[in-house]
Design an enzyme around this catalytic site. Structure first.
Site, short mmCIF file in Angstrom:
data_model
loop_
_atom_site.label_atom_id
_atom_site.label_comp_id
_atom_site.label_asym_id
_atom_site.label_seq_id
_atom_site.Cartn_x
_atom_site.Cartn_y
_atom_site.Cartn_z
N ARG A 130 0.72 -1.13 0.02
CA ARG A 130 0.00 -0.04 -0.19
C ARG A 130 0.90 1.37 0.03
O ARG A 130 2.06 1.18 0.23
CB ARG A 130 -1.02 0.05 1.19
N GLU A 169 -2.46 7.87 7.58
CA GLU A 169 -1.17 7.94 7.83
C GLU A 169 -0.09 8.53 6.69
O GLU A 169 0.86 7.88 6.41
CB GLU A 169 -0.66 6.63 8.28
N GLU A 326 -6.39 5.43 15.96
CA GLU A 326 -6.07 4.14 15.87
C GLU A 326 -5.36 3.72 16.95
O GLU A 326 -4.47 4.36 17.43
CB GLU A 326 -5.36 3.83 14.69
N TRP A 334 3.29 -6.65 13.30
CA TRP A 334 4.27 -6.03 12.41
C TRP A 334 5.80 -6.00 13.19
O TRP A 334 6.48 -5.54 12.93
CB TRP A 334 4.09 -4.69 11.72
N GLU A 374 -2.98 -8.21 7.22
CA GLU A 374 -3.06 -7.79 8.69
C GLU A 374 -4.13 -8.88 9.28
O GLU A 374 -4.70 -8.58 10.37
CB GLU A 374 -3.71 -6.36 8.99
N LYS A 375 -4.14 -9.88 8.93
CA LYS A 375 -5.20 -10.83 9.32
C LYS A 375 -4.69 -11.23 10.99
O LYS A 375 -5.60 -11.88 11.51
CB LYS A 375 -5.46 -12.22 8.51
N HIS A 377 -3.43 -9.33 12.85
CA HIS A 377 -3.60 -7.96 13.87
C HIS A 377 -5.24 -8.01 14.74
O HIS A 377 -6.11 -8.41 14.11
CB HIS A 377 -3.71 -6.69 12.93
C1 GAL Z 1 -1.55 1.77 10.90
C2 GAL Z 1 -2.34 1.71 9.57
C3 GAL Z 1 -3.51 0.71 9.82
C4 GAL Z 1 -3.05 -0.51 10.13
C5 GAL Z 1 -2.40 -0.26 11.49
C6 GAL Z 1 -1.93 -1.68 11.95
O1 GAL Z 1 -0.38 2.11 10.45
O2 GAL Z 1 -2.95 3.15 9.70
O3 GAL Z 1 -4.24 0.77 8.47
O4 GAL Z 1 -2.11 -0.99 9.11
O5 GAL Z 1 -1.41 0.48 11.39
O6 GAL Z 1 -1.28 -1.63 13.19
#
Ligand code: GAL
Length: 690
Positions: A130, A169, A326, A334, A374-375, A377
Site C-alpha cells: 500500500r 497516515e 487508531e 508487524w 493484517e489478518k 492484527h
Molecule cells: C496503521 C495503519 C492501519 C493498520 C495499522 C496496523 O499504520 O493506518 O491501516 O495498518 O497500522 O497496526
C-alpha cells in the site's frame, strides 16, 4: 482548530441527534476503522448490531477502498458504500469518511508506473502492498484529487457524514521519495526557501568538497552517494519531504472545504515510536482537529512511551482535545513477536490517551480480517467472534467512555514542567558524520519524561510554537538546532523567572546546520554560563562516574564555567573529564539555566531532577506512597477539573487525600482512591471548574 465537539450537526460523539442510546450531550467518541468491503453483505448487519452493543459511536470508512470505488479509469461503483453509509445512519453511528486515496489501485500503477516512489539507491517501490505513490507526482495527484471530488460530491449531503479523513497516515511508507518528480519539486522548494543559488550555496556550505551549484538543475535529492551527502542538503530534504506530504494534505482538503465547508477535516498522524518524517506541529494548522494513531512498541518504557506520545499529540494540538484514530485492542502483526495485551491493558492504554486530551478512542480495526497482510492484527471483534474476552473488554470500555462523557471537550491544564520537543533538532542531531552515531533524540526526551513520572511530577510535551512561559521549568533535551530567535526566546524565558534545563549537543548549530563558533553549546553558551572546547562522546557500553554517584554514558563535554553565577552541581569523577563540571546551573534574572553534559538515563535523571525542580518550587502533587507508581494528568473545562490517576504498576495502589467525585474507579474511606493493577480512576472537581 476546532475540537471534536464541533462535529457537524451532532454531539461530540457524532451520533445523529435523537438516536443516541446515551441521550443527548457531548461525550467521548468510540469506534474503529471499518472495512466492510472485506466481508459479505450479511456480515454488515451483524457488524452494526455489535457496534451498538459495544457502544460504538463513529467508524472510519473507505480508507483502503479506492480499487473498489473506482474499478477502472472510467468506472465508479459507489453503490456498496451508499448502502454502508445508510446502514450506519440507521443505527445512529457516525462516519469519519476517508478520501480513499491511500492505496492506488493496480489499474493506475499499471497505466502510470511513474507514480511509484524511488528509494535513495534507486530502487522502485512496486505495488502489492500500500501507499506506493510519490507525494510529488502530478499524475498521482490528479487521479487522487479526482477521487476526492467524486467522494465529496457523492456524500456531501449524507446525514451520517461527520468528518473527512484525508488519505491515511500520510508518509507512513512513502515519506522519502528520491525520484525525478521529487528532484523537480525539491528544486522548487529550495528556490522558495533561498531565492538565489548564492543563498543556497551559502546555506549548504558548498565550498566544502567542491559542491558549488551553478544551476538549479544540478541539484538532486540526497541519493545514495560515495560518502556522507551534504548535511544541510539532507536536513532540507527532510523538511521538503514533510512539506511535500503536507501539500498533498492541503490539496485534498481544499476540495473538501470547497464542496463541504461545514464538515471538519482531519488526517491521522503517527506520533509514536521512531516515526519522525512528518513535522506534525507544522501540519496541525492545516486540519480542523488533530488525530493520532498509536501502537505500543514492547519494551521497558513502553507505557511511558504511550503516555509520552499522547502528551506530545496534546502539545501539537495546542492543549485542545484530539482524536485517537487508531490503536490496538490486543496484538499487532508487524513486530518480530506479537504478544497479546494483558487483561486491563486495553482499557488502561485507551484511558491514558483520554487523560492526555483524547476525546475519541478508536481502534484499527472493527472486525479482524480473515485474509490479507493484517489478518493476525487484533480488532474489536476478533477471529473468535463476539463470544470472547476481548469483545467483552471492548464492550466494557464502551460503558466506561460513556461514564466519562463530562470530560469531552475539556483542555489540558498546563503542567508545572514543559519538555520541549523540536523536529528540526530531532532530524539534525541524528544525522551522519557527527561526534556520535549513538545519539537518540527521542530516547533522551523519553528518559526525562520517565524520570518525571518516577517522581510523580506532571509534565507537558510542548513544541516551539507553544507559550513556554506557562511552565515553571522547561526541559529542552538535545536542543541541537537553535536559530538566533530561539536563543533569544529561551534567554527571555530564564530572565523572566523560568527555569531552563538543557543537555549535551544543544545550541550547537543554526537553522542551516552551521556551527555557532566560539565554543559549545554555541547559541546557548552565555545563557548557560559554560563553554566546551571539545565534545567527548563515549563508546557503546562505556560509562563515566559522576561525583553524585550516578553514571554518565554516550556523551561528555570538556566543560569550563565562564560566569561567576554558574554553579557546578555535579562533576565528572573519572574518565578524561575527571574533575570537570558535568551538570551546571546559572542563576539569571528571576530564573536559571541548567546544563547536563552527559546522558544520565532514567535513574540518574530521577536522582538529579529534584535539584533542578526544587529551586523552581516544583514537586509532586501526589502523596509520597503513590509517587512513581501512579501517573497523573489533568483536563479542565466548564464542567470541572478532571484528575486522571493511572496505575503504572501490576499491583494495587491506594492514593490517599484525593478530592472530588469519582467518575470512574473505586473509592475507599477518607478520600482514598484504590487503583487495581493497571487501573485508571478519574475524579471530577467541580469547585475548580473554569
Ligand atoms: C496503521 C495503519 C492501519 C493498520 C495499522 C496496523 O499504520 O493506518 O491501516 O495498518 O497500522 O497496526
Amino acid at each position: 482548530m476546532i475540537s471534536t465537539l464541533h462535529l457537524r450537526r451532532r454531539g461530540a460523539d457524532g451520533a445523529p441527534a435523537g438516536d443516541d442510546p446515551a441521550g443527548p450531550g457531548p461525550r467521548l467518541v468510540y469506534g474503529a476503522d471499518y472495512n466492510p468491503e472485506q466481508w459479505p453483505r450479511e456480515v454488515w448487519e451483524e457488524d452494526v448490531r455489535l457496534m451498538r452493543e459495544a457502544g460504538v459511536t463513529l467508524v472510519s470508512v473507505a480508507i483502503f477502498s479506492w480499487a473498489r470505488l473506482q474499478p477502472s479509469a472510467t468506472e465508479w461503483d459507489f453503490g456498496w458504500l451508499d448502502e454502508v453509509m445508510d446502514l450506519l445512519h440507521g443505527a445512529g453511528i457516525a462516519v469519519d469518511l476517508a478520501t480513499a486515496t491511500a492505496s492506488p489501485p493496480p489499474w493506475l500503477t499499471t497505466a502510470h508506473p511513474e507514480i511509484l516512489p524511488v528509494t535513495a539507491d534507486g530502487t522502485t517501490l512496486w505495488p502489492g502492498a500500500r501507499q506506493h505513490w510519490r507525494p510529488t507526482s502530478p499524475v498521482f495527484r490528479a487521479h487522487a484529487l479526482r477521487l476526492v471530488r467524486e467522494m465529496a460530491l457523492r456524500y456531501r449531503d449524507h446525514p451520517v457524514l461527520a468528518a473527512w479523513h484525508v488519505n491515511n497516515e500520510l508518509g507512513c511508507h512513502n515519506v522519502y521519495d528520491h525520484s525525478d518528480d521529487a528532484a523537480r519539486a525539491f528544486r522548487e522548494w529550495l528556490r522558495v526557501r533561498y531565492g538565489t543559488l548564492e543563498g543556497l550555496n551559502h546555506a549548504w556550505g558548498t565550498a566544502f568538497w567542491s559542491q558549488r551549484y551553478g544551476a538549479w538543475e544540478e541539484i538532486l535529492p540526497p541519493r545514495r552517494a560515495a560518502s556522507h551527502p551534504n548535511p544541510t542538503q539532507q536536513l532540507d530534504f527532510k523538511r521538503f519531504s514533510s512539506d511535500a506530504l503536507r501539500d498533498h494534505l492541503r490539496a485534498e482538503r481544499e476540495i473538501l472545504r470547497e464542496i463541504t465547508p461545514d464538515v471538519p477535516v482531519t488526517t491521522n498522524f503517527m506520533v509514536m515510536g521512531g516515526t519522525r518524517g512528518m513535522n506534525y506541529p507544522e501540519w496541525a494548522d492545516e486540519i480542523d482537529f488533530v488525530s493520532n494513531d498509536h501502537y505500543v512498541h514492547p519494551g521497558p518504557q513502553d507505557r511511558d512511551e504511550l503516555s509520552f506520545s499522547a502528551n506530545l499529540v496534546s502539545g501539537i494540538a495546542g492543549g485542545r482535545p484530539w482524536f485517537l484514530m487508531e490503536h490496538s485492542t490486543s496484538a499487532v502483526n508487524w513486530q518480530p513477536v506479537n504478544a497479546a495485551k494483558r487483561p486491563g491493558d486495553l482499557a488502561r492504554d485507551s484511558l491514558l490517551h483520554v487523560a492526555h486530551g483524547a476525546d475519541a478512542v478508536c481502534f484499527f480495526q472493527w472486525r479482524q480480517s480473515a485474509a490479507g497482510a493484517e489478518k493476525y492484527h487484533s480488532a474489536m471483534v476478533p477471529h473468535a467472534g463476539p463470544d470472547s474476552e476481548l469483545f467483552r473488554a471492548v464492550t466494557a470500555l464502551g460503558t466506561t467512555l460513556r461514564e466519562l462523557a463530562p470530560v469531552a471537550g475539556t483542555d489540558r491544564e498546563a503542567a508545572p514542567v514543559g519538555i520541549l520537543y523540536d523536529w528540526d533538532s530531532w532530524w539534525a542531531a541524528e544525522q551522519d558524520s557527527h561526534p556520535s552515531s549513538l545519539l537518540d533524540y527521542r530516547q533522551e526526551a523519553l528518559d526525562w519524561y520517565s524520570a518525571l513520572l518516577a517522581l510523580g511530577v506532571r509534565a507537558d510535551l510542548v513544541t516551539t510554537r507553544a507559550d513556554l512561559s506557562r511552565h515553571r521549568v522547561l526541559i529542552a533535551p538535545v536542543l541541537h538546532v537553535v536559530p538566533a530567535a530561539l536563543a533569544k526566546e529561551l534567554t527571555r524565558y530564564a530572565e523572566q523567572g523560568g527555569h531552563l534545563v538543557t543537555t549535551y549537543f544543544s545550541g550547537v548549530v543554526d537553522e542551516n546546520d552551521h556551527v555557532w563558533l566560539g565554543g559549545y553549546p554555541g547559541a546557548l553558551r552565555e545563557l548557560l554560563g559554560v563553554r566546551a572546547e571539545e565534545f567527548g562522546p563515549l563508546a557503546a557500553g562505556e560509562g563515566v562516574a559522576l561525583d553524585d554517584g550516578t553514571t554518565g554514558t554516550l556523551w561528555t563535554d570538556r566543560l569550563t564555567v565562564t560566569d561567576p553565577a554558574t554553579e557546578v552541581l555535579v562533576r565528572y569523577a573519572d574518565g578524561v573529564q575527571a574533575g570537570r563540571p558535568a551538570v551546571t546551573r546559572r542563576a539569571t534574572g528571576g530564573g536559571a539555566a541548567a546544563y547536563v553534559s552527559t546522558r544520565l538515563g532514567v535513574d540518574g535523571l530521577t536522582r538529579l531532577l529534584p535539584r533542578l525542580l526544587d529551586p523552581a518550587g516544583v514537586g509532586s502533587e501526589l502523596p509520597e506512597a503513590a509517587r512513581g507508581r501512579v501517573e497523573t494528568a489533568v483536563r479542565r473545562g466548564p464542567g470541572g477539573r478532571f484528575v486522571f490517576l493511572v496505575n503504572r504498576t501490576d499491583g494495587t495502589v491506594p492514593v490517599t487525600g484525593q478530592r472530588g467525585d469519582l467518575l470512574v474507579g473505586t473509592g475507599g474511606p477518607d478520600g482514598t482512591v484504590v487503583l487495581g493493577p493497571r487501573e485508571v480512576a478519574v475524579l471530577r472537581q467541580l469547585a475548580d471548574a473554569r
